[in-house]
Write a protein that holds these residues in place. Structure first.
Motif, PDB file in Angstrom:
ATOM      1  N   HIS A   1       0.835  -1.210   0.000  1.00 31.42           N
ATOM      2  CA  HIS A   1       0.000   0.000   0.000  1.00 31.42           C
ATOM      3  C   HIS A   1       0.865   1.254   0.000  1.00 31.42           C
ATOM      4  CE1 HIS A   1      -4.187  -1.541   1.361  1.00 31.42           C
ATOM      5  NE2 HIS A   1      -3.577  -2.445   0.615  1.00 31.42           N
ATOM      6  N   LEU A   2       1.908   1.242   0.805  1.00 28.49           N
ATOM      7  CA  LEU A   2       2.751   2.441   0.924  1.00 28.49           C
ATOM      8  C   LEU A   2       3.543   2.692  -0.357  1.00 28.49           C
ATOM      9  CD1 LEU A   2       4.003   1.938   4.581  1.00 28.49           C
ATOM     10  CD2 LEU A   2       2.378   3.662   3.771  1.00 28.49           C
ATOM     11  N   ILE A   3       4.024   1.639  -0.991  1.00 30.50           N
ATOM     12  CA  ILE A   3       4.788   1.801  -2.231  1.00 30.50           C
ATOM     13  C   ILE A   3       3.896   2.342  -3.344  1.00 30.50           C
ATOM     14  CG2 ILE A   3       6.054   0.583  -4.039  1.00 30.50           C
ATOM     15  CD1 ILE A   3       6.886  -1.441  -1.795  1.00 30.50           C
ATOM     16  N   ALA A   4       2.695   1.759  -3.457  1.00 26.98           N
ATOM     17  CA  ALA A   4       1.786   2.137  -4.545  1.00 26.98           C
ATOM     18  C   ALA A   4       1.044   3.437  -4.267  1.00 26.98           C
ATOM     19  CB  ALA A   4       0.777   1.019  -4.794  1.00 26.98           C
ATOM     20  N   GLY A   5       0.911   3.815  -2.993  1.00 29.44           N
ATOM     21  CA  GLY A   5       0.128   4.987  -2.637  1.00 29.44           C
ATOM     22  C   GLY A   5      -1.365   4.755  -2.764  1.00 29.44           C
ATOM     23  N   ARG A   6      -1.752   3.496  -2.794  1.00 30.66           N
ATOM     24  CA  ARG A   6      -3.168   3.120  -2.895  1.00 30.66           C
ATOM     25  C   ARG A   6      -3.300   1.664  -2.463  1.00 30.66           C
ATOM     26  NH1 ARG A   6      -3.783   0.323  -7.846  1.00 30.66           N
ATOM     27  NH2 ARG A   6      -1.923   0.473  -9.174  1.00 30.66           N
ATOM     28  N   ALA A   7      -4.537   1.177  -2.426  1.00 33.11           N
ATOM     29  CA  ALA A   7      -4.773  -0.207  -2.013  1.00 33.11           C
ATOM     30  C   ALA A   7      -4.359  -1.165  -3.123  1.00 33.11           C
ATOM     31  CB  ALA A   7      -6.241  -0.402  -1.651  1.00 33.11           C
ATOM     32  N   VAL A   8      -3.258  -1.866  -2.933  1.00 34.38           N
ATOM     33  CA  VAL A   8      -2.751  -2.855  -3.887  1.00 34.38           C
ATOM     34  C   VAL A   8      -2.433  -4.125  -3.114  1.00 34.38           C
ATOM     35  CG1 VAL A   8      -0.803  -3.456  -5.369  1.00 34.38           C
ATOM     36  CG2 VAL A   8      -1.816  -1.200  -5.534  1.00 34.38           C
ATOM     37  N   ASP A   9      -2.877  -5.280  -3.615  1.00 29.01           N
ATOM     38  CA  ASP A   9      -2.656  -6.534  -2.904  1.00 29.01           C
ATOM     39  C   ASP A   9      -1.878  -7.562  -3.717  1.00 29.01           C
ATOM     40  OD1 ASP A   9      -4.059  -5.755  -0.552  1.00 29.01           O
ATOM     41  OD2 ASP A   9      -5.945  -6.069  -1.620  1.00 29.01           O
ATOM     42  N   VAL A  10      -1.605  -7.297  -5.000  1.00 26.62           N
ATOM     43  CA  VAL A  10      -0.847  -8.235  -5.831  1.00 26.62           C
ATOM     44  C   VAL A  10       0.641  -7.948  -5.677  1.00 26.62           C
ATOM     45  CG1 VAL A  10      -0.369  -9.026  -8.168  1.00 26.62           C
ATOM     46  CG2 VAL A  10      -2.719  -8.531  -7.479  1.00 26.62           C
ATOM     47  N   LEU A  11       1.379  -8.955  -5.282  1.00 32.02           N
ATOM     48  CA  LEU A  11       2.822  -8.821  -5.085  1.00 32.02           C
ATOM     49  C   LEU A  11       3.505  -9.075  -6.424  1.00 32.02           C
ATOM     50  CD1 LEU A  11       4.928  -8.261  -2.927  1.00 32.02           C
ATOM     51  CD2 LEU A  11       4.876 -10.670  -2.299  1.00 32.02           C
ATOM     52  N   SER A  12       3.416  -8.082  -7.314  1.00 36.42           N
ATOM     53  CA  SER A  12       3.971  -8.207  -8.663  1.00 36.42           C
ATOM     54  C   SER A  12       5.498  -8.151  -8.603  1.00 36.42           C
ATOM     55  CB  SER A  12       3.428  -7.094  -9.558  1.00 36.42           C
ATOM     56  OG  SER A  12       3.701  -5.826  -8.997  1.00 36.42           O
ATOM     57  N   PHE A  13       6.132  -8.546  -9.709  1.00 33.25           N
ATOM     58  CA  PHE A  13       7.586  -8.645  -9.717  1.00 33.25           C
ATOM     59  C   PHE A  13       8.253  -7.321  -9.339  1.00 33.25           C
ATOM     60  CE2 PHE A  13       6.840 -12.206 -12.861  1.00 33.25           C
ATOM     61  CZ  PHE A  13       7.243 -13.208 -11.998  1.00 33.25           C
ATOM     62  N   ASP A  14       7.743  -6.214  -9.891  1.00 35.02           N
ATOM     63  CA  ASP A  14       8.378  -4.938  -9.593  1.00 35.02           C
ATOM     64  C   ASP A  14       8.186  -4.557  -8.127  1.00 35.02           C
ATOM     65  OD1 ASP A  14       5.662  -4.773 -10.496  1.00 35.02           O
ATOM     66  OD2 ASP A  14       5.802  -2.607 -10.422  1.00 35.02           O
ATOM     67  N   MET A  15       7.038  -4.927  -7.532  1.00 33.26           N
ATOM     68  CA  MET A  15       6.793  -4.643  -6.116  1.00 33.26           C
ATOM     69  C   MET A  15       7.666  -5.511  -5.207  1.00 33.26           C
ATOM     70  SD  MET A  15       4.574  -2.273  -5.490  1.00 33.26           S
ATOM     71  CE  MET A  15       3.065  -1.444  -5.995  1.00 33.26           C
ATOM     72  N   GLN A  16       7.937  -6.727  -5.632  1.00 34.02           N
ATOM     73  CA  GLN A  16       8.686  -7.656  -4.780  1.00 34.02           C
ATOM     74  C   GLN A  16      10.054  -7.104  -4.393  1.00 34.02           C
ATOM     75  OE1 GLN A  16       8.750 -11.374  -6.927  1.00 34.02           O
ATOM     76  NE2 GLN A  16       6.509 -11.538  -6.933  1.00 34.02           N
ATOM     77  N   VAL A  17      10.713  -6.481  -5.353  1.00 37.82           N
ATOM     78  CA  VAL A  17      12.056  -5.948  -5.088  1.00 37.82           C
ATOM     79  C   VAL A  17      11.997  -4.865  -4.018  1.00 37.82           C
ATOM     80  CG1 VAL A  17      14.020  -4.735  -6.094  1.00 37.82           C
ATOM     81  CG2 VAL A  17      12.841  -6.496  -7.412  1.00 37.82           C
ATOM     82  N   GLU A  18      11.034  -3.952  -4.140  1.00 39.59           N
ATOM     83  CA  GLU A  18      10.948  -2.837  -3.192  1.00 39.59           C
ATOM     84  C   GLU A  18      10.464  -3.304  -1.820  1.00 39.59           C
ATOM     85  OE1 GLU A  18      11.158   1.024  -1.654  1.00 39.59           O
ATOM     86  OE2 GLU A  18      12.123  -0.015  -3.339  1.00 39.59           O
TER      87      GLU A  18
END
Length: 913
Positions: free
Chosen positions: A289-306
């Motif tokens: 949520h904090l990385i995207a700045g909104r409600a996101v629940d899918v741990l996509s490849f780009d999110m996984q690194v961060e």
């Protein structure tokens, strides 16, 4: 933490809020002033909470409760403004009671940074005009504070009536919590929900929640090891834990998961597993949520690194931080699945839930002594069975796969609590080894047994080398599964082949498995071939050493150990040769045959290669790869049987000419025309193309004029590719321009050949696939032909047209694809092989071939192998004098220019991305 900020202290905050509103009479001014006072206070309180989370990035439980507490304070303050300033009550009547109740995750006091604020405005009866006005004012202020509010206004009777009919409403009522307002109204709802709704609908609620869970899993892909999991909805995610809690609360009115221990659903260790998994998953969700700045629940490849970086993971021992993080994630997801099985069995024991009946309908088989069936599941008859004889741990899995009966969670508990019994002595015990091999080979369903052994850590305990790769993620787009799941999928593929289930699609390997193949060798090689993944060394080499140790411990004869070791070390060889090399080149075939040495090894390597590719994930195997492997296998088998000296150019040329002559005679060609066609090509042409393609070129050449472009487009469904054949006057750079034209219409080039006739024509053939890896759609062929004409005429400049097409997908930006450029003068008798391994993009092949053409390099053939976002382009080339690239200085200069072309294209992709 809550309490440290004035917002959480009503005795301090409310007076200052009242003071800010004093003297205001217009409702709009009051709301505006209230929001102006509350917004910075909420922002400051949230900043404090998130600062604490940043300092302790895995302390999720405290964070989600603190966010809920901030929300409570805001809702309470807004309610205070509504009922004291905007809609004051001078003499409260019974009908003017209003309770503001949190439901859903907010009701549990668990909120991620961008979770919805789910509110129930509860009244004793139908809402009065006063209540409707107050609710409207509360909502306006919450919306002005930029909160995403989910809300409903209901009376107590409406809650009961709607909860009866709607399972979502009933679930939300299960977790309701008074935030502010009239406590008596909220208490009346709580008191009536149990006897009037929950107590008489327990079986229906359990059935509905489990059906929801199954539907959710199917929607999310059905696999626990999906590499881009949904943290909330996916298998092993937060919703699975919440489902257990909902059911327990519905039955026993528990408020905390720890109460499930006293009720006998979980042991204390299992509750600790629940607690740790929930804390970990909430931490991941909060960071998303904090990385995207909104409600996101899918741990996509780009999110996984961060997320991995924020949670403090670091690269270690040759593995990326993101891979270590995702291994932890999948281990927690597996434990959530274990908890679910334990919980459902407890419900069955209490006759609150009945599992599907299919397993009860199987023919009963007599069980080995020490085992029994309880509620349709296999369990142990004596709690000390494993202690008395540790081999019974392995026998449990053999009995399960032999009888087809699922293992009871009580037996699973006993297994996990006795894993210490699987020691070095047991691993080398002859009977233990035989049981394990029987599980693998004897009963026809090794996949199910291996998966359960893996989930309970038995596989890693019995084969310690395997434990390291359990839940290990391969951080790339190509692989769909974790390493351990990939290996089990490969064993499943092998089992399906052996049962004859793939006879129609895989006739050669099916026939091999029906012959005198060593089943123990091939099953162990398939199970162990990636066991070296995740270490700094080449995983094939280190894996072969590990496989040797495993097989020696299992007591295999020396010859079998050597074969398994060779298969693991060479498990990529056949795939690489088939997909990255021109198998029409006699040197390639001769070198591969020398590496394989025997027909027995060739047979085993083909089986392993097919299982490896099919175990990568859905859609990875296709007819193109099947055809490449089939051709390589057939040619190598012939060479091994006839002798390597038979692999010679003259024989190939003569056979190829003979085949084409027969085809042209059948088509009605005159002898003089056939003779002319036979004489217009150099020997390399006869070595590299099948006769049907040569016949197409013969027809195009017969009609070609100096300024004509002959094109033949033919969908070849048997190879999952479209063949595009071109005949035109030869000139430098023709390969590059054709490649650019094909890529511009979305075609993926998987193979290409180009030859020059003795009378100055270029004969180029490309094999193409669309974006889904299938033959190019027939209705797109006219557009393809038109684009080629425009490109060759200079109307379209590919380099400019690729500016927008090379955009890098966001989810693929985190992948690292270091560029490797190699020159091989030994792999072919007459060509230098330039291999470029880098990140794929639509304009890459055009950039590479344009660079080669600009440096006077003639391309005879190109083989393109794509692995997700990675591509390996192999070019068979000569210089302008028809020689190999022997000078090191020239190779170095060419490598620099190729790398520059790749880097410039990657920079362009980043700019447009």
């Amino acid at each position: 933490m809550p309490g440290a900020h004035p917002l959480f202290d009503p005795e301090r905050f409310i007076p200052t809020l009242d003071a800010a509103l004093r003297g205001l009479t217009d409702p709009r001014d009051i709301r505006t002033a209230a929001v102006a006072h509350l917004a910075p206070a909420r922002a400051e309180a949230m900043a404090d909470v998130l600062a604490g989370f940043a300092a302790h990035p895995r302390a999720a439980r405290e964070t989600v409760r603190a966010i809920a507490a901030v929300t409570d304070a805001v809702v309470s303050a807004v309610h205070h403004v509504a009922v004291t300033c905007l809609h004051p009550q001078h003499s409260q009547t019974t009908n003017e009671r209003l309770a503001v109740v949190a439901v859903g995750g907010y009701g549990r006091a668990e909120m991620a940074p961008h979770s919805d604020v789910d509110l129930l405005f509860l009244t004793p009866w139908k809402p009065s005009g006063w209540a409707e006005g107050a609710i409207e004012s509360i909502l306006y202020m919450l919306w002005d504070l930029k909160l995403k509010v989910g809300q409903a206004t209901r009376s107590i009777d409406e809650c009961l009536r709607l909860g009866e009919a709607d399972m979502t409403i009933r679930t939300s009522l299960l977790e309701h919590r008074l935030v502010c307002g009239d406590a008596l109204t909220a208490e009346e709802l709580r008191a009536r929900l149990g006897p009037e709704l929950f107590e008489r609908t327990v079986p229906a609620f359990i059935e509905a929640k489990l059906a929801e869970r199954d539907a959710r899993h199917r929607k999310q892909g059905g696999q626990r090891y999906v590499l881009e999991p949904n943290v909330k909805e996916g298998k092993g995610g937060l919703r699975d834990l919440q489902t257990l809690y909902w059911i327990a609360k519905y039955i026993n009115r528990v408020d905390r998961a720890v109460e499930l221990v006293d009720l006998g659903f979980f042991t204390r260790d299992e509750h600790a597993t629940f607690w740790n998994a929930e804390d970990f998953l909430w931490a991941v969700r909060c960071h998303l949520h904090l990385i995207a700045g909104r409600a996101v629940d899918v741990l996509s490849f780009d999110m996984q690194v961060e997320v991995a970086r924020r949670m403090g993971y670091a690269d270690s021992h040759g593995r990326r931080a993101v891979e270590i993080f995702m291994q932890d994630y999948f281990r927690h997801a597996t434990r959530v699945g274990d908890l679910t099985r334990v919980f459902l069995t407890a419900l069955e024991t209490r006759h609150l839930y009945r599992a599907p009946l299919s397993r009860f309908l199987r023919r009963r088989r007599k069980l080995r002594e020490g085992f029994r069936v309880l509620n349709g599941r296999l369990t142990i008859a004596d709690p000390d069975l494993f202690r008395r004889d540790p081999l019974n741990i392995l026998r449990l899995f053999e009995e399960a796969v032999r009888t087809g009966i699922l293992i009871h969670p009580d037996a699973m508990r006993a297994v996990t609590s006795n894993l210490d019994l699987i020691d070095e002595r047991m691993r080398s015990n002859r009977e233990a080894v035989q049981i394990f091999v029987d599980v693998l080979l004897r009963h026809g369903d090794p996949e199910r047994a291996l998966r359960r052994m893996n989930e309970l850590n038995v596989l890693g305990a019995f084969i310690p080398e395997f434990e390291r790769i359990v839940a290990m993620m391969q951080f790339n787009v190509y692989h769909h599964y974790t390493v351990d799941e990939h290996l089990i999928q490969c064993v499943a593929a092998l089992s399906a082949i052996e049962k004859g289930e793939e006879d129609a699609t895989l006739p050669i390997v099916t026939e091999i498995m029906r012959g005198k193949v060593n089943r123990r060798v091939i099953y162990l090689a398939v199970l162990l071939h990636d066991i070296g993944k995740g270490l700094p060394e080449d995983h094939s080499i280190i894996g072969a050493q590990m496989a040797r140790r495993v097989c020696a411990r299992l007591g295999l004869p020396a010859g079998e150990i050597e074969t398994v070791e060779w298969l693991v070390r060479s498990h990529l060889l056949m795939s690489d040769i088939a997909q990255k090399r021109d198998i029409g080149d006699r040197r390639t075939l001769r070198d591969f045959a020398k590496a394989v040495k025997t027909r027995k090894r060739l047979d085993l390597l083909l089986i392993l290669t097919v299982c490896d590719i099919r175990g990568v994930g859905p859609g990875t195997w296709n007819n193109w790869k099947a055809d490449l492997l089939r051709n390589l296998y057939a040619a190598t088998a012939a060479a091994l049987e006839s002798g390597l000296e038979e692999v010679n150019r003259d024989q190939q040329v003569d056979e190829s000419r003979r085949s084409l002559r027969h085809l042209l005679i059948a088509k009605g060609w005159e002898p003089r025309a056939i003779k002319a066609e036979m004489g217009r090509h150099y020997d390399t042409y006869w070595q590299g193309l099948p006769a049907d393609t040569q016949a197409v070129f013969a027809g195009l050449l017969a009609e070609a004029g100096p300024n004509d472009i002959g094109i033949d487009l033919h969908p070849d469904t048997a190879r999952d590719a479209t063949r595009a054949a071109f005949v035109l006057a030869d000139h430098p750079g023709i390969f590059s321009r054709l490649a650019g034209a094909l890529a511009l219409v979305g075609a993926n080039i998987v193979d290409a050949r180009t030859y020059t006739t003795r009378d100055g024509y270029a004969t180029a053939v490309f094999w193409l696939q669309d974006e889904q890896g299938h033959p190019y759609a027939a209705d797109r062929l006219p557009r393809l032909s038109k684009m080629i004409d425009r490109t060759l005429a200079g109307e379209v400049v590919p380099r400019e047209a690729f500016a927008d097409r090379d955009r890098m997908k966001k989810r693929e930006r985190a992948f690292r694809f270091p560029t490797h450029v190699t020159f091989d003068n030994e792999g072919s008798d007459i060509y230098t092989i330039i291999e470029v391994d880098t990140r794929d993009r639509p304009g890459l092949l055009y950039d590479l071939t344009r660079t080669l053409a600009a440096n006077h390099i003639r391309i005879a053939s190109a083989v393109i192998a794509t692995f997700g976002a990675q591509v390996v382009d192999s070019f068979y080339v000569k210089d302008s004098f028809g020689l190999k690239l022997h000078q090191q200085s020239r190779r170095d200069a060419l490598e620099r220019k190729l790398r520059a072309a790749i880097a410039q294209g990657a920079e362009r992709a980043r700019d447009v991305g």
